[in-house]
Design an enzyme around this catalytic site. Structure first.
Site: not given
Ligand code: UD1
Length: 344
Positions: A127, A151, A155
């Site tokens: 990842s 997590y 990895k």
């Molecule tokens: C997340 C994990 C990462 C993992 C990946 C697996 C964290 C910090 N990181 O990545 O370790 O490998 O998922 O799929 O959890 N966001 C919102 N509202 C939400 C959800 C997300 O604003 O309800 C934003 C987050 O702040 C981020 C973006 O959307 O900027 C993507 O978030 P997400 O889909 O959770 O992925 P990652 O954080 O990149």
């Protein structure tokens, strides 16, 4: 020539189920194994429908050495693609031992069983989380590595374990694939991402708001160092990701050297970019509120995908619009995921 036989662990999960179809389409023989700890047996029915053949499947836990041994005794297996793992960051902070036991235990058991049966070609689901807080963008594979939660640590440790194994015996050949942010679904709408409980990730949250299961999206912070202040990520269509596994397996089975590669598009999109692209693709509105940052999130994270293109001959071709169209088709045809039959 007989088709190479591939073991898929965690086979009924989101990325694995799409990879399963891509491998069948590419002429591989596939044996799936899963313990359904975070997936549904209904996936197998959907795969039967889509592939026109009964999927070869066994229910087992990769941490169960006897079960793995029996599997390898009864089936010819030329290579493995190891997806089976826990993947929720928040949960890993609450249950670190479960994460270390499952993610590292499963990997070690699988590799031991493989070696015992003279099978040493492995594709591993890593990842972009292994880059921690990236210092440079786009991220190259030789960037500094770090983990910020259990997590992510599993990895990173898995990658280190695999490098040690590979060093110990040159017959091993491995592809360590670092996924960026997988979204989208098969264009049939029959398989897709079906998180249990409240989604942790952005796209499934957006689709559940659009389908009316959740009232509003929470956007975690608009004060990041990005053009619109919301976090930027490299969203990649799960079908492109699946093709990346096919390319990696073909490469390994040609007897090539091990590789660690980013699987991303190389393009960053902000949270609000994704919301707007989704609204356009679905015709639904996605109401949202800006709330404080989520601890551990980084400003921006996107890949330099050129190594995979150069070495594996693979690149992600699908754009953000088709990611949104396909995510929405899956969610609207399956408002309750795999729990109910799909709407026609
Ligand atoms: C997340 C994990 C990462 C993992 C990946 C697996 C964290 C910090 N990181 O990545 O370790 O490998 O998922 O799929 O959890 N966001 C919102 N509202 C939400 C959800 C997300 O604003 O309800 C934003 C987050 O702040 C981020 C973006 O959307 O900027 C993507 O978030 P997400 O889909 O959770 O992925 P990652 O954080 O990149």
């Amino acid at each position: 020539m007989t088709a190479p036989a591939v073991l898929l662990t965690g086979a009924t999960g989101y990325i694995a189920s799409h990879t399963w179809l891509a491998l069948l389409a590419a002429g591989f023989k596939v044996l799936g194994v899963d313990n359904f700890s975070n997936s549904s047996p209904e996936v197998l029915n959907r795969l039967r429908l889509l592939s026109g053949q009964t999927p070869l499947f066994e229910q087992a836990d990769v941490c169960d050495g006897a079960a793995m041994q029996s599997l390898f005794q009864r089936h010819r297996i030329d290579a493995a693609v190891h997806f089976a793992a826990f993947k929720a960051v928040g949960e890993s902070n609450r249950k670190p031992l479960d994460y270390y036991a499952n993610n590292l235990g499963g990997l070690i058991t699988l590799c031991q069983t493989m070696a015992r049966h003279d099978c040493r070609a492995l594709v591993f689901s890593s990842s972009a989380t292994v880059y921690g807080k990236p210092e440079q963008l786009p991220i190259r594979e030789d960037a500094a590595l770090a983990s910020t939660n259990p997590y992510g640590a599993t990895k990173l440790m898995s990658e280190n374990i695999l490098r040690d194994v590979e060093q110990s015996d040159p017959r091993w050949t491995m592809a360590l694939l670092r996924y960026f942010n997988p979204v989208g679904a098969h264009e049939s709408g029959q398989i897709g991402e079906d998180p249990r409980g409240t989604p942790n990730n952005l796209m499934p949250y957006i689709t559940q708001v659009a389908v009316g299961q959740r009232a509003r999206l929470q956007v975690f912070g608009n004060d990041y160092d990005t053009p619109d202040g919301t976090g930027m990520r490299d969203y990649i269509h799960v079908l492109d990701l699946a093709d990346g596994h096919v390319a990696a397996l073909r490469y390994l089975l040609q007897g090539k050297r091990s590789i660690t590669a980013n699987l991303g598009t190389g393009r960053g999109h902000s949270v609000l970019d994704l919301v707007h692209a989704f609204e356009q693709a679905s015709g639904r509105s996605v109401p949202y509120d800006i709330v404080p940052r989520r601890p551990g999130d980084v400003d921006a994270c996107y890949a330099d995908p050129s190594l995979a293109q150069r070495v594996l001959g693979w690149r992600a071709g699908r754009d953000i619009h088709s990611m949104c169209v396909d995510s929405w088709r899956w969610q609207s045809m399956n408002p309750h995921g795999y729990a109910a039959p799909p709407a026609r």
